[in-house]
Write an enzyme that holds these catalytic residues in place. Structure first.
Site, short mmCIF file in Angstrom:
data_model
loop_
_atom_site.label_atom_id
_atom_site.label_comp_id
_atom_site.label_asym_id
_atom_site.label_seq_id
_atom_site.Cartn_x
_atom_site.Cartn_y
_atom_site.Cartn_z
N GLU A 9 0.81 -1.23 0.00
CA GLU A 9 0.00 0.00 0.00
C GLU A 9 0.84 1.27 0.00
O GLU A 9 0.49 2.25 -0.65
CB GLU A 9 -0.93 0.05 1.22
CG GLU A 9 -1.85 -1.12 1.37
CD GLU A 9 -1.32 -2.08 2.41
OE1 GLU A 9 -0.13 -2.44 2.33
OE2 GLU A 9 -2.09 -2.47 3.29
N ASP A 80 -1.88 -5.11 3.71
CA ASP A 80 -2.02 -5.51 5.11
C ASP A 80 -2.91 -6.74 5.26
O ASP A 80 -3.73 -7.05 4.40
CB ASP A 80 -2.60 -4.36 5.95
CG ASP A 80 -1.58 -3.24 6.17
OD1 ASP A 80 -0.38 -3.48 5.93
OD2 ASP A 80 -1.99 -2.14 6.57
N ASP A 82 -5.40 -7.42 7.33
CA ASP A 82 -6.76 -7.32 7.84
C ASP A 82 -7.74 -7.29 6.67
O ASP A 82 -7.36 -7.44 5.50
CB ASP A 82 -6.92 -6.08 8.73
CG ASP A 82 -6.57 -4.78 7.99
OD1 ASP A 82 -6.28 -4.84 6.78
OD2 ASP A 82 -6.58 -3.72 8.63
N GLU A 84 -9.39 -4.84 5.36
CA GLU A 84 -9.15 -3.73 4.45
C GLU A 84 -8.02 -4.07 3.48
O GLU A 84 -8.10 -3.81 2.28
CB GLU A 84 -8.79 -2.47 5.25
CG GLU A 84 -9.16 -1.17 4.59
CD GLU A 84 -10.64 -0.90 4.58
OE1 GLU A 84 -11.08 -0.09 3.74
OE2 GLU A 84 -11.38 -1.49 5.38
N TYR A 294 2.42 -5.69 13.19
CA TYR A 294 1.17 -5.07 12.71
C TYR A 294 0.37 -4.51 13.88
O TYR A 294 0.20 -5.16 14.91
CB TYR A 294 0.34 -6.09 11.95
CG TYR A 294 -0.80 -5.49 11.18
CD1 TYR A 294 -0.58 -4.47 10.26
CD2 TYR A 294 -2.10 -5.92 11.37
CE1 TYR A 294 -1.63 -3.90 9.55
CE2 TYR A 294 -3.16 -5.37 10.66
CZ TYR A 294 -2.91 -4.36 9.76
OH TYR A 294 -3.95 -3.80 9.06
N ARG A 296 -2.87 -3.26 14.04
CA ARG A 296 -4.33 -3.37 14.15
C ARG A 296 -4.68 -4.81 14.51
O ARG A 296 -4.76 -5.68 13.65
CB ARG A 296 -5.01 -2.95 12.84
CG ARG A 296 -4.82 -1.48 12.51
CD ARG A 296 -5.63 -1.03 11.32
NE ARG A 296 -5.35 0.37 11.00
CZ ARG A 296 -4.46 0.77 10.09
NH1 ARG A 296 -3.78 -0.15 9.39
NH2 ARG A 296 -4.26 2.05 9.86
N HIS A 339 -4.17 -12.09 14.36
CA HIS A 339 -2.73 -11.98 14.32
C HIS A 339 -2.15 -11.78 15.70
O HIS A 339 -2.87 -11.84 16.69
CB HIS A 339 -2.27 -10.83 13.40
CG HIS A 339 -3.38 -10.03 12.79
ND1 HIS A 339 -3.91 -8.90 13.36
CD2 HIS A 339 -4.08 -10.22 11.64
CE1 HIS A 339 -4.87 -8.40 12.60
NE2 HIS A 339 -5.00 -9.18 11.56
#
Length: 739
Positions: A9, A80, A82, A84, A294, A296, A339
């Site tokens: 990203e 990532d 997740d 999203e 990570y 989140r 995670h």
């Protein structure tokens, strides 16, 4: 010539990963989302809710570059891990025409050489269940936002919004403000007996536990003090025990935000911004390095490798006896556990070592994360606790004292915790005690505490509202819309926020219902787990929502819907003002003589039983908002205040410290890179001026650059309050990234 392309990203993440892959790999960035629902229409099939996507404005060139670079190459999608990130990978795959069942998706919890190379060797297919969970969330949010926001514009004022999750968070704060508004304090008295250095407190009267209703009058206070002064007190009981304080678990998203808010004084959004930098990688003397895993996550799990490294560090620094046992916080119903917890990627880089590589906010947050991670793997602290009770001869009163002495510090070598002081002397059961004095303290009952960002995040997590990736965005959206303002670390609902909440409560009760929203989050989890289809979840929501929409639409067409609230503020004619909405927003109008007055919609107040409390608003509130900075002259917190000529920054210690300055924006000057300040003209229009080169700008400069001509972008606010990036050279608009 590279024959493999890795797409991530962000450019920072691309640079960090590029260090670990050989010359056969090219790493490039999509710069966030590249495709989304259209801006100009709902973008959903009215019957099936199937979304129609289009490339975001300003991302056409990025997509073209990705297509060009991917020709003839093996593509790895490394966004990532997740929902999203999975959705970004899927959108890119669709735009590039990659085979649907190709194993081209790679995920990793940390950006280290071993993690990246392991991921490259073990690609998988795109997880469509995870993508569909994100699609469901996006569709639900689009339905709520696209259908309710225009109603708010028509009945109140332009620029308002009603998000599916943010509205529930707003309700939490508004309902709490109502409790505070109607709270009636009363005084009460606490009684103490001084015995040498020890201070016993009255804990029972006639077998009932002491509370703030036990002694509320001066007569009762004097009676108790007199009786205790004449009483023969003896030691009723002495209990000695050992107590353990377990080490805290490693940070997850919510506790990281709470920790940074409490210990560093940051906002949730700033915390996540700095954490993102630490995760993606920072340029250092040793190259681009990622410092944390990570950020989140709602899981407290750590890998066995990370555990081994922590044990090695604890043993080397403190000794084997400081190593704690392996613990698990358990997996609750609302925990996704996708995670690991947030931890250092290289635990051997302690804060002293990291100080040579990073500085400022990056170092402060890294130190917080490193300390928490190492402490979480350490042994419990142990205390010797003594409880002593005194009793009078009539067994009417009991006075209590608890003291503790630390036997072993354990994890408190790194993270200190407050503790009770040690008891000053030994007490024996049956021993007669003569206090040197019996005294009292007057106190007053307190209303409930308002939410801080930290306590709001904790409440959202506890209630299952939102998920780790959404907490900071929920709060920043409410602040941006001025539904709430930050004052001395408290989040306080404004008049505007209270009225919007009342409107949603009346006309869209499901949208602001806590249980309904929490259950919706669980249904999204079911979609991700493959237990439900996203279309069924959306259809289940839309049935009741459409009923509410149809009812309000009928009222609008009949002219029956008019948002008005009576206030407790009196007009000079003797009548009461009411709040009504016109072309330029809310204002006051007398219900008797129809006199008009302006009203500050960002004032702190609430609506009780349909009436707005405005009577003492101006006198009782300080219109200031604390910011994430300290005064350079005295070290106190800086606040944003409103003055005659607009907003300015001042020291919270005024009048002791009279430091002030103009409001500064985050982006540097497009011409010289200097600090840009926000000013206001005599006609009330905002403009921007560089404090170094003096260049003037009528639109706010942004950090981002144009994808077409590489010129600096500016922030532009369109009708309805939507913010976009705008290139003055190309005359083109670009969608802003969410959050």
């Amino acid at each position: 010539m590279p024959d493999k392309l890795v797409i991530v990203e962000s450019p920072a993440k691309a640079k960090t990963i590029g260090r670990y892959l050989g010359k056969n790999y090219e790493v490039t960035a999509s710069k966030g989302h590249v495709r989304d629902l259209p801006e100009s229409n709902l973008g959903l099939n009215p019957d099936t809710f199937e979304p129609t996507y289009e490339v975001l404005k300003g991302k056409e060139k990025v997509v073209q570059e990705l297509a060009k670079k991917s020709k003839g190459k093996k593509v790895f999608l490394a966004s990532d891990l997740d929902r999203e990130g999975e959705a970004i990978a899927w959108h890119i795959s669709e735009l590039l025409g990659l085979p649907q069942n190709e194993k081209n998706r790679i995920v990793f919890n940390e950006i280290t050489e071993s993690a990246i190379k392991s991921a490259i060797l073990d690609p998988r297919e795109i997880d469509m269940s995870k993508v569909e969970a994100q699609v469901a969330r996006r569709v639900l949010d689009r339905i709520v936002g696209y259908k309710i926001s225009p109603i708010l514009w028509r009945t109140m004022t332009k620029g308002l919004s009603a998000g599916r999750v943010q509205s529930v968070a707003l309700k939490f704060m508004v309902e709490l403000e109502k409790k505070i508004a109607v709270f009636v304090p009363h005084k009460f008295f606490k009684i103490f007996a001084q015995v040498g250095e020890d201070r016993f407190s009255l804990s029972q009267i006639d077998g009932k536990k002491f509370n703030n209703k036990s002694i509320t009058s001066e007569e009762k206070r004097d009676e108790v003090v007199h009786e205790l002064s004449k009483a023969n007190l003896r030691v009723k009981d002495v209990r000695k025990r050992t107590s353990k304080r377990n080490a805290p678990m490693p940070f997850i998203t919510s506790t990281l935000q709470q920790g940074a808010i409490g210990e560093l004084g940051w906002s949730a959004s700033k915390t996540m911004k700095i954490a993102q930098q630490l995760y993606e990688g920072i340029e250092t003397d040793k190259g681009q390095i990622a410092f944390i895993t990570y950020m989140r996550t709602d899981s407290t799990r750590i890998s066995s490798v990370a555990r081994e490294k922590a044990v090695e560090i604890v043993t080397r620094k403190f000794g084997k006896e400081y190593v704690g046992s392996v613990r698990s916080a358990g997996k609750g119903k609302k925990i996704q556990d996708a995670h690991e917890a947030i931890r250092p990627t290289y635990p051997e880089n302690d804060p002293e070592t990291a100080k040579k590589l990073i500085s400022g906010d990056n170092l402060r947050l890294y130190t917080l994360i490193w300390n928490r991670f190492i402490a979480s793997q350490m042994a419990s602290a142990e205390y010797a606790v003594t409880d002593v009770q005194l009793e009078d001869e009539n067994k009417k009163y009991i006075l209590s004292l608890t003291g503790e002495r630390r036997l072993f510090d354990g994890f408190e070598r790194i993270i200190s915790r407050s503790s009770k002081s040690e008891i000053g002397r030994d007490y024996k059961k049956g021993e007669e005690i003569k206090p040197s004095k019996i005294e009292f303290e007057e106190d007053t009952t307190k209303p409930p505490s308002r939410f801080s960002e930290a306590s709001l995040v904790k409440e959202l997590e506890k209630r299952g509202i939102g998920r780790p990736s959404t907490y900071a965005t929920i709060i920043s959206t409410l602040l941006d819309r001025k539904y709430v303002l930050r004052q001395s670390r408290e989040l306080r609902p404004t008049l505007l926020g209270s009225i919007v909440n009342e409107f949603l409560n009346d006309y869209f009760p499901d949208v602001v219902d806590m249980n309904f929203t929490a259950n919706m989050e669980e249904e999204l989890d079911d979609v991700e787990n493959g237990a439900k289809k996203w279309q069924d979840v959306v259809q289940g929501f839309y049935g009741g929502f459409k009923t509410d929409l149809d009812q309000i639409d009928k009222k609008i067409k009949k002219g029956e819907l008019r948002i008005e609230f009576l206030t407790d503020k009196e007009c000079s004619c003797g009548g009461n003002f009411k709040i009504v909405f016109g072309r330029y927003g809310g204002y006051l109008k007398c219900q008797s003589c129809e006199k008009n007055e302006s009203v500050d919609m960002t004032s702190f107040t609430c609506v009780i039983d349909g009436k707005v409390l405005l009577k003492d608003v101006a006198a009782n509130q300080k219109m200031e908002v604390e910011i994430d900075e300290k005064c350079p002259e005295c070290g106190s917190a800086l606040v944003k205040r409103k003055g005659r000529y607009g907003e300015f920054i001042a020291c919270s210690a005024y009048p002791k410290c009279k430091y002030t300055r103009n409001v500064r924006i985050d982006a540097p000057c497009p011409k010289c890179g200097g600090v840009v300040e926000k000013l206001r003209s005599k006609k009330g229009k905002n403009y921007y001026k560089c404090s170094e080169c003096g260049e003037l700008y009528w639109n706010e400069p942004a950090k981002e650059k144009c994808e077409i001509c590489d010129s600096r972008l500016f922030l532009k606010i369109k009708r309805g309050g939507k913010k976009v990036h705008y290139c003055e050279k190309c005359k083109k608009e670009f969608e802003m990234e969410e959050g």
